[in-house]
Design an enzyme around this catalytic site. Structure first.
Site, PDB file in Angstrom:
ATOM      1  CG  ASP A  98      -2.124  -0.065   0.790  1.00 17.33           C
ATOM      2  OD1 ASP A  98      -2.837   0.681   0.292  1.00 17.33           O
ATOM      3  OD2 ASP A  98      -2.983  -1.067   1.157  1.00 17.33           O
ATOM      4  CG  ASP A 199      -5.351   5.072   1.055  1.00 11.13           C
ATOM      5  OD1 ASP A 199      -5.966   4.339   0.991  1.00 11.13           O
ATOM      6  OD2 ASP A 199      -5.432   6.226   1.859  1.00 11.13           O
ATOM      7  CD  GLU A 256      -9.185   3.805  -1.771  1.00 10.85           C
ATOM      8  OE1 GLU A 256     -10.190   3.586  -1.181  1.00 10.85           O
ATOM      9  OE2 GLU A 256      -8.297   4.426  -1.505  1.00 10.85           O
ATOM     10  CG  HIS A 328      -8.908  -2.442   3.305  1.00  9.02           C
ATOM     11  ND1 HIS A 328      -8.972  -2.358   1.960  1.00  9.02           N
ATOM     12  CD2 HIS A 328      -8.759  -1.150   3.840  1.00  9.02           C
ATOM     13  CE1 HIS A 328      -8.518  -0.947   1.935  1.00  9.02           C
ATOM     14  NE2 HIS A 328      -8.435  -0.533   2.839  1.00  9.02           N
ATOM     15  CG  ASP A 329     -11.709   0.857   2.866  1.00  6.88           C
ATOM     16  OD1 ASP A 329     -11.283   0.859   4.381  1.00  6.88           O
ATOM     17  OD2 ASP A 329     -10.910   1.445   2.297  1.00  6.88           O
TER      18      ASP A 329
END
Length: 556
Positions: A98, A199, A256, A328-329
């Site tokens: 990440d 991210d 993202e 994960h979100d």
């Protein structure tokens, strides 16, 4: 269309805190991942995206980074990380990390210096502003509730944080910040890391002057989106990053990018744009929410198909898709888009069939391959996610939502649904830890676990393994042209993929009931064979009698 390893790969997203605890402290760690590398190899994935393992105070579960070049003590040491990287490479698995550079932790040395004085050399590493009549510099609200500005007494100014107040936004207008980021990226690439998932990367360029955002009905704060998503210098920054770093390595990048359209996406991931390889778009993730994520909106299949097909078709010749239904979100996909009770196995396999037969790189979020489901904790104190807890304080304690309505939203959409520990077996805590897990294990671990899945040749796990194997051996699944049929059908999603003389016809029943379906005219009276299906005894007919959540792929 250029052929590359990251287009042909299958990504396994690994959330280390919840994967496997090796030392009994209740927190998943790097050595726990090392213990399970053969499991990942057995599944057949070729790339692992590892959620943040950097040094962090853990305000937002590792997305608040205090040292980009060190490993969080709870997860292990740099030696452990080096062993993990080598272990993956030895098994033919690439490792993507990440990259969290819209913001850092407020405990990062840059911010500790930045807040000391207005003339500190690190002051402009972050975004500071003077208040207006005792209020913040503008009306922006944070993603995690409250204002996006935090007052700091030391210098009598506010700093910007689009997320938690412990996640101050970095100032990408400052060339020194960008150089620090590029040097850090090179540090990891020189170690042998194979790429980055970036991210909220399309947040890094803000509109000069930071004007007020639109206040939507019922909102307490202004929307920063129009002034901070896809900002004026975003492509300049990404092309500079590519020139200075990415172009020098054979790596994979995925951004993202909330709030992008297909046309915008082409600017980020077009073959000749020299920015990123692919991105995560979020259009399909908003299909069942009305405004705030806690408010449910009923959705119909044609809406869903319209979004999915649009992204297939519009990025067909220039750009690349990321294929996912959970992470994960986001909540567990079988609970959100399937039936996690009566037809859990069938609907999990059907959804997987869709993801792996579309054009783009499929992402498997840990536990998805055994059909893990959402969880219902009765007490709000059993949840650990900052977003849930902040929203509870603002909405429930603030009298805006009834507690039962809010909790219904959490059960449906809360991020902790995806973060409950992996259920390895039916021993205490699902075999995740010998200690007390940092987040409670889903009580259904006795039935749903890896041990049971590996012992059942008809399990979701082995279906995933077959899909992944087929994708590696059949380029039509990777590069084939996508064409949809019957777009208005309320129950069935049907499309074909075509590549170099091969055709796959994909038929997906999205309903928990039997459905009669006429196959497209062009396939009638043609000889095909079953490529993969989630039920046995499938007979190819002009009119198919589809069973609940049945998935059939026919090869011609």
């Amino acid at each position: 269309m250029n052929k590359t390893w990251w287009k042909e790969g299958i990504v396994y997203q690994l959330y280390p805190r919840s994967f496997k605890d090796s030392n009994g402290d209740g927190i998943g760690d790097i050595r726990g991942v090392i213990q399970k590398l053969d499991y990942l190899k057995e599944l057949g994935v070729s790339i692992v995206w590892l959620n943040p393992v950097y040094e962090s105070p853990n305000d937002d579960m590792g997305y608040d980074i205090s040292d980009y070049r060190n490993i969080m003590g709870e997860f292990g040491t740099m030696e452990d990380f080096n062993e993990l990287l080598e272990g993956m490479h030895n098994r033919g698995i690439k490792l993507v990390m990440d990259l969290v550079v819209n913001h850092s932790s407020d405990e990062h040395k840059w911010f500790v210096e930045s807040k000391k004085s207005k003339d500190n050399p690190y002051r402009d590493y972050y975004i500071w502003g003077k208040g207006k009549d005792g209020n913040p510099p503008n009306n922006w609200g944070s993603v995690f509730s409250g204002s996006a500005w935090q007052y700091d007494e030391t210098t009598d100014e506010y700093f910007l944080h689009l997320f938690s107040k412990k996640q101050p936004d970095l100032n990408w207008e400052n060339e020194k910040v960008r150089k620090e980021v590029y040097d850090m990226m090179k540090f990891w690439f020189d170690k042998g890391v194979d790429g980055f998932r970036m991210d909220v990367i399309n947040f890094i360029s803000k509109v000069p002057g930071l004007p007020d955002g639109h206040v939507w009905p019922g909102a307490l704060y202004g929307d920063f989106g129009e002034h901070s998503l896809n900002g004026p210098r975003i492509h300049e920054f990404l092309q500079e990053m590519n020139k200075e770093v990415l172009s020098k390595y054979d790596v994979m990048t995925v951004g993202e990018c909330p709030g992008v359209s297909p046309d915008m996406a082409k600017e980020y991931v077009g073959e000749n744009r020299n920015e990123m390889n692919m991105l995560f778009q979020f259009e399909h993730m908003g299909i069942d929410t009305d405004g705030p994520k806690w408010n449910y909106k009923h959705w119909k299949l044609p809406e869903f198909k319209t979004i999915m097909t649009k992204w297939q078709v519009e990025l067909e010749d220039d750009g690349w898709n990321s294929l996912y239904l959970n992470n994960h979100d986001q909540p567990r996909m079988v609970s959100r888009f399937g039936d996690d009770k009566r037809y859990r196995v069938e609907s999990a396999k059907m959804l997987a069939t869709m993801l792996h037969t579309m054009k783009g790189t499929p992402y498997v979020f840990q536990g998805e391959e055994i059909g893990m489901t959402n969880v219902k904790f009765e007490n709000i104190n059993d949840y650990k996610d900052l977003e849930i807890l902040n929203a509870y304080d603002e909405l429930v304690k603030g009298g805006i939502m009834k507690e039962e309505d809010f909790m219904a939203g959490v059960y449906r959409m809360g991020r902790d649904n995806a973060r409950t520990p992996i259920q390895w077996d039916n021993s205490e805590n699902g075999g995740f830890t010998t200690g007390t897990p940092w987040l409670k294990v889903n009580p259904n671990y006795d039935e749903i676990n890896v041990k049971n899945a590996l012992e059942d040749k008809e399990s979701i796990f082995y279906y995933y393994k077959k899909l992944i194997s087929l994708r590696k051996d059949n380029e039509v699944m990777v590069y084939g042209k996508f064409t949809e049929f019957d777009k208005d059908n309320l129950k069935v999603y049907c499309y074909k993929r075509e590549w170099e003389g091969e055709t796959l016809l994909v038929i997906l029943n999205f309903k928990g009931e039997e459905v009669s379906y006429q196959i497209p005219e062009e396939f009638k009276r043609r000889n095909g064979e079953i490529f993969i299906s989630n039920y046995k005894d499938v007979e190819i007919k002009d009119e198919m009698e589809l069973r609940p959540f049945e998935a059939i792929v026919i090869k011609y």
